[in-house]
Design an enzyme around this catalytic site. Sequence first.
Site, PDB file in Angstrom:
ATOM      1  N   GLN A 175     -14.617   2.630   0.995  1.00 37.55           N
ATOM      2  CA  GLN A 175     -13.928   2.359  -0.101  1.00 37.55           C
ATOM      3  C   GLN A 175     -13.491   3.395  -1.138  1.00 37.55           C
ATOM      4  OE1 GLN A 175     -15.945  -0.731  -2.551  1.00 37.55           O
ATOM      5  NE2 GLN A 175     -14.163  -1.161  -3.749  1.00 37.55           N
TER       6      GLN A 175
ATOM      7  N   HIS B 200     -10.039  -5.644  -3.423  1.00 36.31           N
ATOM      8  CA  HIS B 200      -8.740  -5.712  -2.837  1.00 36.31           C
ATOM      9  C   HIS B 200      -8.549  -6.268  -1.399  1.00 36.31           C
ATOM     10  CE1 HIS B 200     -10.052  -1.430  -2.634  1.00 36.31           C
ATOM     11  NE2 HIS B 200      -9.101  -1.454  -1.554  1.00 36.31           N
TER      12      HIS B 200
ATOM     13  N   ASN C 292     -12.942  -3.331   2.200  1.00 37.00           N
ATOM     14  CA  ASN C 292     -14.039  -2.647   2.161  1.00 37.00           C
ATOM     15  C   ASN C 292     -15.044  -2.604   0.927  1.00 37.00           C
ATOM     16  OD1 ASN C 292     -12.924  -1.195   4.563  1.00 37.00           O
ATOM     17  ND2 ASN C 292     -11.498   0.007   3.387  1.00 37.00           N
TER      18      ASN C 292
ATOM     19  N   HIS D  57      -7.001  -6.067   2.137  1.00 37.18           N
ATOM     20  CA  HIS D  57      -5.796  -5.379   2.899  1.00 37.18           C
ATOM     21  C   HIS D  57      -5.245  -6.628   3.882  1.00 37.18           C
ATOM     22  CE1 HIS D  57      -6.986  -1.012   2.166  1.00 37.18           C
ATOM     23  NE2 HIS D  57      -7.890  -1.662   2.184  1.00 37.18           N
TER      24      HIS D  57
ATOM     25  N   ASP E 161       0.724  -1.206  -0.017  1.00 32.86           N
ATOM     26  CA  ASP E 161      -0.083  -0.018  -0.021  1.00 32.86           C
ATOM     27  C   ASP E 161       0.708   1.177  -0.090  1.00 32.86           C
ATOM     28  OD1 ASP E 161      -3.182   0.603   0.981  1.00 32.86           O
ATOM     29  OD2 ASP E 161      -1.837   2.180   0.891  1.00 32.86           O
TER      30      ASP E 161
END
Length: 112
Positions: free
Chosen positions: A93, A99, A86, A101, A30
């Site tokens: 989001q 995706h 999310n 995390h 990230d």
Amino acid sequence: MSDCLFCRIVAGEVPATVVAETERTVAFRDVAPQAPTHVLVVPRDHHAHAAACAAPDPGLLADLLVAAADVARAEGLEGGYRLLTNTGPDAGQTVHHLHVHVLGGRALGALG
Ligand code: 5GP
Ligand code: ZN
């Protein structure tokens, strides 16, 4: 989708620090990490979020979780980690490509 940031990362058109790849997934760090380890695991195929993927390709959700566990192992997160995905505006989001995390490397506290 040419206007999707994570599709462009998967295609190599936008640079990212890729830590793992499988036939169906890509994992990269990230850009604004919220924990010592903060990796995003995304499908190569575009789905807006987990719910949008569930009916057409439920196996892809399993592939993402397996890839996330492999990342956590490779990152040395023996003490535990958090997987988070999310969905929609109330969850905050911001990138509308599914995706997961992978967060770890410190005590994360309870979800609020
Ligand atoms: P969301 O809020 O949609 O669940 O998470 C999107 C995540 O993507 C955020 O944690 C954000 O820091 C990350 N992100 C946004 N733009 C980029 C980028 O260009 N590269 C990388 N590696 N991460 C990004
Ligand atoms: Zn996409």
